[in-house]
Design a protein around this motif. Structure first.
Motif, PDB file in Angstrom:
ATOM      1  N   PRO A 192     -11.989  14.333  -2.646  1.00 24.43           N
ATOM      2  CA  PRO A 192     -10.829  14.986  -2.035  1.00 24.43           C
ATOM      3  C   PRO A 192      -9.529  14.440  -2.636  1.00 24.43           C
ATOM      4  O   PRO A 192      -9.479  13.349  -3.189  1.00 24.43           O
ATOM      5  CB  PRO A 192     -10.956  14.631  -0.554  1.00 24.43           C
ATOM      6  CG  PRO A 192     -11.776  13.390  -0.530  1.00 24.43           C
ATOM      7  CD  PRO A 192     -12.694  13.464  -1.706  1.00 24.43           C
ATOM      8  N   ASP A 193      -8.492  15.251  -2.500  1.00 21.82           N
ATOM      9  CA  ASP A 193      -7.180  14.878  -2.993  1.00 21.82           C
ATOM     10  C   ASP A 193      -6.624  13.739  -2.138  1.00 21.82           C
ATOM     11  O   ASP A 193      -6.518  13.882  -0.913  1.00 21.82           O
ATOM     12  CB  ASP A 193      -6.252  16.090  -2.929  1.00 21.82           C
ATOM     13  CG  ASP A 193      -4.904  15.805  -3.547  1.00 21.82           C
ATOM     14  OD1 ASP A 193      -4.811  14.847  -4.353  1.00 21.82           O
ATOM     15  OD2 ASP A 193      -3.944  16.528  -3.237  1.00 21.82           O
ATOM     16  N   PRO A 194      -6.242  12.618  -2.717  1.00 14.08           N
ATOM     17  CA  PRO A 194      -5.783  11.495  -1.898  1.00 14.08           C
ATOM     18  C   PRO A 194      -4.448  11.756  -1.212  1.00 14.08           C
ATOM     19  O   PRO A 194      -4.133  11.123  -0.212  1.00 14.08           O
ATOM     20  CB  PRO A 194      -5.693  10.333  -2.895  1.00 14.08           C
ATOM     21  CG  PRO A 194      -5.580  10.963  -4.222  1.00 14.08           C
ATOM     22  CD  PRO A 194      -6.290  12.270  -4.139  1.00 14.08           C
ATOM     23  N   TRP A 195      -3.646  12.703  -1.715  1.00 14.72           N
ATOM     24  CA  TRP A 195      -2.349  12.974  -1.104  1.00 14.72           C
ATOM     25  C   TRP A 195      -2.480  13.807   0.164  1.00 14.72           C
ATOM     26  O   TRP A 195      -1.601  13.806   1.018  1.00 14.72           O
ATOM     27  CB  TRP A 195      -1.426  13.675  -2.091  1.00 14.72           C
ATOM     28  CG  TRP A 195      -1.092  12.802  -3.251  1.00 14.72           C
ATOM     29  CD1 TRP A 195      -1.603  12.884  -4.504  1.00 14.72           C
ATOM     30  CD2 TRP A 195      -0.198  11.689  -3.258  1.00 14.72           C
ATOM     31  NE1 TRP A 195      -1.086  11.910  -5.285  1.00 14.72           N
ATOM     32  CE2 TRP A 195      -0.216  11.156  -4.558  1.00 14.72           C
ATOM     33  CE3 TRP A 195       0.602  11.088  -2.294  1.00 14.72           C
ATOM     34  CZ2 TRP A 195       0.546  10.054  -4.915  1.00 14.72           C
ATOM     35  CZ3 TRP A 195       1.367   9.998  -2.653  1.00 14.72           C
ATOM     36  CH2 TRP A 195       1.330   9.491  -3.933  1.00 14.72           C
ATOM     37  N   SER A 196      -3.571  14.527   0.279  1.00 11.49           N
ATOM     38  CA  SER A 196      -3.723  15.382   1.464  1.00 11.49           C
ATOM     39  C   SER A 196      -4.658  14.779   2.510  1.00 11.49           C
ATOM     40  O   SER A 196      -4.964  15.416   3.507  1.00 11.49           O
ATOM     41  CB  SER A 196      -4.248  16.754   1.035  1.00 11.49           C
ATOM     42  OG  SER A 196      -5.534  16.605   0.447  1.00 11.49           O
ATOM     43  N   LEU A 197      -5.144  13.560   2.293  1.00 13.82           N
ATOM     44  CA  LEU A 197      -6.055  12.931   3.247  1.00 13.82           C
ATOM     45  C   LEU A 197      -5.304  12.392   4.453  1.00 13.82           C
ATOM     46  O   LEU A 197      -4.161  11.972   4.365  1.00 13.82           O
ATOM     47  CB  LEU A 197      -6.806  11.778   2.574  1.00 13.82           C
ATOM     48  CG  LEU A 197      -7.861  12.157   1.552  1.00 13.82           C
ATOM     49  CD1 LEU A 197      -8.449  10.891   0.937  1.00 13.82           C
ATOM     50  CD2 LEU A 197      -8.961  12.962   2.200  1.00 13.82           C
ATOM     51  N   GLU A 198      -5.982  12.394   5.572  1.00 15.01           N
ATOM     52  CA  GLU A 198      -5.469  11.793   6.792  1.00 15.01           C
ATOM     53  C   GLU A 198      -6.042  10.379   6.877  1.00 15.01           C
ATOM     54  O   GLU A 198      -7.098  10.099   6.305  1.00 15.01           O
ATOM     55  CB  GLU A 198      -5.904  12.608   8.016  1.00 15.01           C
ATOM     56  CG  GLU A 198      -5.294  13.997   8.068  1.00 15.01           C
ATOM     57  CD  GLU A 198      -3.787  13.960   8.254  1.00 15.01           C
ATOM     58  OE1 GLU A 198      -3.295  13.062   8.982  1.00 15.01           O
ATOM     59  OE2 GLU A 198      -3.109  14.807   7.684  1.00 15.01           O
TER      60      GLU A 198
END
Length: 133
Positions: free
Chosen positions: A68-74
């Motif tokens: 997953p994209d690390p910038w969009s992770l919660e």
């Protein structure tokens, strides 16, 4: 020979070698221009040419794991973000000990008087004659 002489000779050899290579290259190119010697290789013409289109080969696609994209992770846990202030200890400066006070000795005060003789700024050296041997 000491190290200074060796380094001096090495620098001279490098500089003179570079200069001699430049002079040799210049004379070679000058001779080529004057004599008109071609520098390009001879091109041989082929009488038969066969044109065939290469068959396209399927390129294998690399199989990578999708991450997953690390910038969009919660954040993974609600305790992940801590709002506590961070206190960094600053290093202490090691200073010199305080200076010791030295007693001031009072000397005689000079009396200034005007002199009638002009002051010479040029200091004269005693002249000695060299003895002939």
């Amino acid at each position: 020979m000491d190290i200074q002489n060796i380094l001096n000779i090495a620098i001279q050899v490098i500089v003179m070698g570079f200069a001699s290579l430049m002079i040799i290259d210049f004379t070679n190119r000058l001779c080529d221009v004057v004599l008109g010697a071609p520098r390009q290789p001879q091109i041989t013409q082929q009488t038969q040419t066969i044109a065939s289109a290469p068959e396209p080969q399927p390129t294998p696609t690399p199989q990578f794991e999708e991450i997953p994209d690390p910038w969009s992770l919660e954040p993974q846990s609600p305790h992940h973000a801590v709002n506590a202030p961070v206190i960094l200890p600053f290093p202490t400066l090691r200073l010199l000990p305080p200076a010791k006070v030295q007693p001031i000795t009072q000397g005689r005060k000079r009396q200034t008087t005007k002199s009638t003789q002009p002051k010479s700024t040029r200091q004269s050296k005693p002249r000695t004659k060299a003895k002939a041997v």
